[in-house]
Design a protein around this motif. Structure first.
Motif, PDB file in Angstrom:
ATOM      1  N   PHE A   1       0.839  -1.192   0.000  1.00  0.00           N
ATOM      2  CA  PHE A   1       0.000   0.000   0.000  1.00  0.00           C
ATOM      3  C   PHE A   1       0.875   1.244   0.000  1.00  0.00           C
ATOM      4  CE2 PHE A   1      -2.739  -3.284   1.793  1.00  0.00           C
ATOM      5  CZ  PHE A   1      -3.901  -3.075   1.072  1.00  0.00           C
ATOM      6  N   GLU A   2       0.459   2.242  -0.771  1.00  0.00           N
ATOM      7  CA  GLU A   2       1.264   3.448  -0.919  1.00  0.00           C
ATOM      8  C   GLU A   2       0.634   4.612  -0.167  1.00  0.00           C
ATOM      9  OE1 GLU A   2       1.510   3.944  -5.137  1.00  0.00           O
ATOM     10  OE2 GLU A   2       2.490   2.004  -5.458  1.00  0.00           O
ATOM     11  N   ASP A   3       1.431   5.663   0.088  1.00  0.00           N
ATOM     12  CA  ASP A   3       0.972   6.789   0.892  1.00  0.00           C
ATOM     13  C   ASP A   3      -0.210   7.523   0.272  1.00  0.00           C
ATOM     14  OD1 ASP A   3       2.881   6.228   2.746  1.00  0.00           O
ATOM     15  OD2 ASP A   3       4.337   7.684   1.988  1.00  0.00           O
ATOM     16  N   ASN A   4      -0.348   7.465  -1.039  1.00  0.00           N
ATOM     17  CA  ASN A   4      -1.438   8.176  -1.698  1.00  0.00           C
ATOM     18  C   ASN A   4      -2.735   7.370  -1.751  1.00  0.00           C
ATOM     19  OD1 ASN A   4      -0.873   6.240  -3.571  1.00  0.00           O
ATOM     20  ND2 ASN A   4      -0.309   7.649  -5.234  1.00  0.00           N
ATOM     21  N   GLY A   5      -2.754   6.228  -1.101  1.00  0.00           N
ATOM     22  CA  GLY A   5      -3.943   5.397  -1.071  1.00  0.00           C
ATOM     23  C   GLY A   5      -3.996   4.337  -2.141  1.00  0.00           C
ATOM     24  N   GLU A   6      -3.071   4.394  -3.083  1.00  0.00           N
ATOM     25  CA  GLU A   6      -3.010   3.374  -4.117  1.00  0.00           C
ATOM     26  C   GLU A   6      -2.263   2.145  -3.583  1.00  0.00           C
ATOM     27  OE1 GLU A   6      -4.490   3.613  -7.082  1.00  0.00           O
ATOM     28  OE2 GLU A   6      -5.249   5.611  -6.527  1.00  0.00           O
ATOM     29  N   ARG A   7      -2.266   1.100  -4.363  1.00  0.00           N
ATOM     30  CA  ARG A   7      -1.507  -0.087  -3.972  1.00  0.00           C
ATOM     31  C   ARG A   7      -0.878  -0.713  -5.196  1.00  0.00           C
ATOM     32  NH1 ARG A   7      -4.036  -5.142  -4.658  1.00  0.00           N
ATOM     33  NH2 ARG A   7      -6.190  -5.031  -5.379  1.00  0.00           N
ATOM     34  N   GLY A   8       0.253  -1.326  -5.018  1.00  0.00           N
ATOM     35  CA  GLY A   8       0.896  -2.058  -6.091  1.00  0.00           C
ATOM     36  C   GLY A   8       0.394  -3.482  -6.129  1.00  0.00           C
ATOM     37  N   PHE A   9       0.481  -4.094  -7.301  1.00  0.00           N
ATOM     38  CA  PHE A   9       0.018  -5.476  -7.440  1.00  0.00           C
ATOM     39  C   PHE A   9       1.104  -6.445  -7.006  1.00  0.00           C
ATOM     40  CE2 PHE A   9      -0.137  -9.373 -10.021  1.00  0.00           C
ATOM     41  CZ  PHE A   9      -1.349  -9.877  -9.569  1.00  0.00           C
ATOM     42  N   ARG A  10       0.741  -7.368  -6.130  1.00  0.00           N
ATOM     43  CA  ARG A  10       1.635  -8.461  -5.768  1.00  0.00           C
ATOM     44  C   ARG A  10       0.825  -9.751  -5.823  1.00  0.00           C
ATOM     45  NH1 ARG A  10       4.858  -7.997  -0.306  1.00  0.00           N
ATOM     46  NH2 ARG A  10       2.789  -8.238   0.605  1.00  0.00           N
ATOM     47  N   PRO A  11       1.158 -10.663  -6.715  1.00  0.00           N
ATOM     48  CA  PRO A  11       0.338 -11.862  -6.873  1.00  0.00           C
ATOM     49  C   PRO A  11       0.399 -12.757  -5.643  1.00  0.00           C
ATOM     50  CG  PRO A  11       2.368 -12.059  -8.126  1.00  0.00           C
ATOM     51  CD  PRO A  11       2.306 -10.648  -7.626  1.00  0.00           C
ATOM     52  N   ALA A  12      -0.708 -13.415  -5.374  1.00  0.00           N
ATOM     53  CA  ALA A  12      -0.763 -14.361  -4.271  1.00  0.00           C
ATOM     54  C   ALA A  12       0.077 -15.591  -4.595  1.00  0.00           C
ATOM     55  CB  ALA A  12      -2.207 -14.759  -3.998  1.00  0.00           C
ATOM     56  N   GLU A  13       0.624 -16.196  -3.560  1.00  0.00           N
ATOM     57  CA  GLU A  13       1.486 -17.367  -3.727  1.00  0.00           C
ATOM     58  C   GLU A  13       1.335 -18.242  -2.500  1.00  0.00           C
ATOM     59  OE1 GLU A  13       2.990 -19.801  -5.014  1.00  0.00           O
ATOM     60  OE2 GLU A  13       4.655 -18.821  -6.034  1.00  0.00           O
ATOM     61  N   TRP A  14       1.579 -19.541  -2.660  1.00  0.00           N
ATOM     62  CA  TRP A  14       1.604 -20.449  -1.519  1.00  0.00           C
ATOM     63  C   TRP A  14       2.971 -20.304  -0.837  1.00  0.00           C
ATOM     64  CZ3 TRP A  14      -0.478 -25.702  -3.850  1.00  0.00           C
ATOM     65  CH2 TRP A  14      -1.854 -25.576  -4.096  1.00  0.00           C
ATOM     66  N   PHE A  15       3.162 -19.201  -0.159  1.00  0.00           N
ATOM     67  CA  PHE A  15       4.492 -18.874   0.350  1.00  0.00           C
ATOM     68  C   PHE A  15       4.434 -18.529   1.836  1.00  0.00           C
ATOM     69  CE2 PHE A  15       7.806 -15.527   1.046  1.00  0.00           C
ATOM     70  CZ  PHE A  15       8.901 -16.370   0.978  1.00  0.00           C
ATOM     71  N   TYR A  16       5.271 -19.198   2.627  1.00  0.00           N
ATOM     72  CA  TYR A  16       5.371 -18.919   4.061  1.00  0.00           C
ATOM     73  C   TYR A  16       6.325 -17.761   4.291  1.00  0.00           C
ATOM     74  CZ  TYR A  16       6.282 -19.671   9.035  1.00  0.00           C
ATOM     75  OH  TYR A  16       6.412 -19.516  10.390  1.00  0.00           O
ATOM     76  N   LYS A  17       5.862 -16.729   4.983  1.00  0.00           N
ATOM     77  CA  LYS A  17       6.647 -15.523   5.186  1.00  0.00           C
ATOM     78  C   LYS A  17       7.347 -15.485   6.540  1.00  0.00           C
ATOM     79  CE  LYS A  17       3.653 -12.916   2.088  1.00  0.00           C
ATOM     80  NZ  LYS A  17       2.818 -11.704   1.893  1.00  0.00           N
ATOM     81  N   TYR A  18       7.603 -16.665   7.077  1.00  0.00           N
ATOM     82  CA  TYR A  18       8.344 -16.805   8.340  1.00  0.00           C
ATOM     83  C   TYR A  18       7.664 -16.034   9.456  1.00  0.00           C
ATOM     84  CZ  TYR A  18      11.678 -18.723   5.103  1.00  0.00           C
ATOM     85  OH  TYR A  18      12.261 -19.485   4.121  1.00  0.00           O
ATOM     86  N   SER A  19       6.361 -16.073   9.445  1.00  0.00           N
ATOM     87  CA  SER A  19       5.563 -15.447  10.481  1.00  0.00           C
ATOM     88  C   SER A  19       4.190 -16.098  10.499  1.00  0.00           C
ATOM     89  CB  SER A  19       5.406 -13.949  10.223  1.00  0.00           C
ATOM     90  OG  SER A  19       4.483 -13.376  11.144  1.00  0.00           O
ATOM     91  N   GLU A  20       3.624 -16.208  11.697  1.00  0.00           N
ATOM     92  CA  GLU A  20       2.272 -16.733  11.840  1.00  0.00           C
ATOM     93  C   GLU A  20       1.235 -15.612  11.836  1.00  0.00           C
ATOM     94  OE1 GLU A  20       2.088 -20.169  12.164  1.00  0.00           O
ATOM     95  OE2 GLU A  20       4.274 -20.140  11.986  1.00  0.00           O
TER      96      GLU A  20
END
Length: 216
Positions: A1-20
């Motif tokens: 998410f960006e400061d101007n309220g927009e957001r960049g696209f990041r595709p979903a993935e079956w990926f563990y981000k080392y956090s619960e």
């Protein structure tokens, strides 16, 4: 998410981000039901398992339904539906956890960018690709893909009747039947190339050098 309220696209993935913590997953995996519970536990555990990629068939099948997922992937793959999770984009499908047995499967959604003739049949999303290329999953995927080729696509009387019914049902819509027939013909060749010679190998028993090992 960006400061101007927009957001960049990041595709979903079956990926563990080392956090619960759900906050690390909820932008790509927005909840569509029971939002107030904010429970990402089963999803995160799945991501952890597939990211480690040391699971057995029995272990992963306690969490995922391989039949429904490979069937879904075969349909979207055959149609070249690139703008979807099982192909290029990591989006445009609901990932549904059934209340009956707790297993995940995909539900079809948003296939307006299908029928791309030269597209691949499953995607380069790292962990999904690793999962579907397991021998026990790719066998299912090829089964459903070949089933479509034989019954529901090129030279299918049922499908041609449906297209003609769509054409005759309203003057507001005239499907380009020749386009679809050409697509089916060309897509069949690509599918056969993907599956290779294993597609036509007949079933046979080769144990014990071909000797009968059945009891009476």
């Amino acid at each position: 998410f960006e400061d101007n309220g927009e957001r960049g696209f990041r595709p979903a993935e079956w990926f563990y981000k080392y956090s619960e913590s759900p906050i690390h997953y909820h932008t790509e995996w927005m909840m569509r039901s029971r939002e107030q519970e904010y429970d990402y536990g089963p999803l995160v555990q799945l991501f952890k398992m597939v990211s480690e990629n040391t699971y057995t068939e029995e272990q992963i099948n306690r969490i995922l339904d391989p039949v429904e997922i490979t069937k879904h992937a075969a349909i979207r793959g055959y149609s070249g539906d690139w703008d979807s999770f099982t192909l290029d984009r990591g989006k445009n499908a609901f990932f549904y956890r059934r209340p009956t047995d707790g297993k995940f499967q995909f539900l079809q959604w948003d296939s307006d960018l299908a029928f791309r003739e030269d597209n691949e049949f499953y995607n380069g999303r790292e962990y999904f690709k690793a999962w579907i290329e397991k021998s026990y999953n790719i066998r299912l995927f090829y089964h459903f893909l070949d089933d479509m080729l034989q019954k529901y696509t090129k030279d299918s009387t049922r499908l041609n009747a449906w297209l003609e019914a769509e054409r005759d049902g309203s003057p507001q819509y005239d499907p380009d039947i020749n386009f679809y027939n050409t697509f089916f013909k060309n897509r069949e060749l690509r599918a056969h190339d993907l599956m290779g010679v294993n597609r036509t190998i007949p079933f046979k028993i080769t144990s014990q050098n071909g000797q009968d090992f059945f009891t009476n």
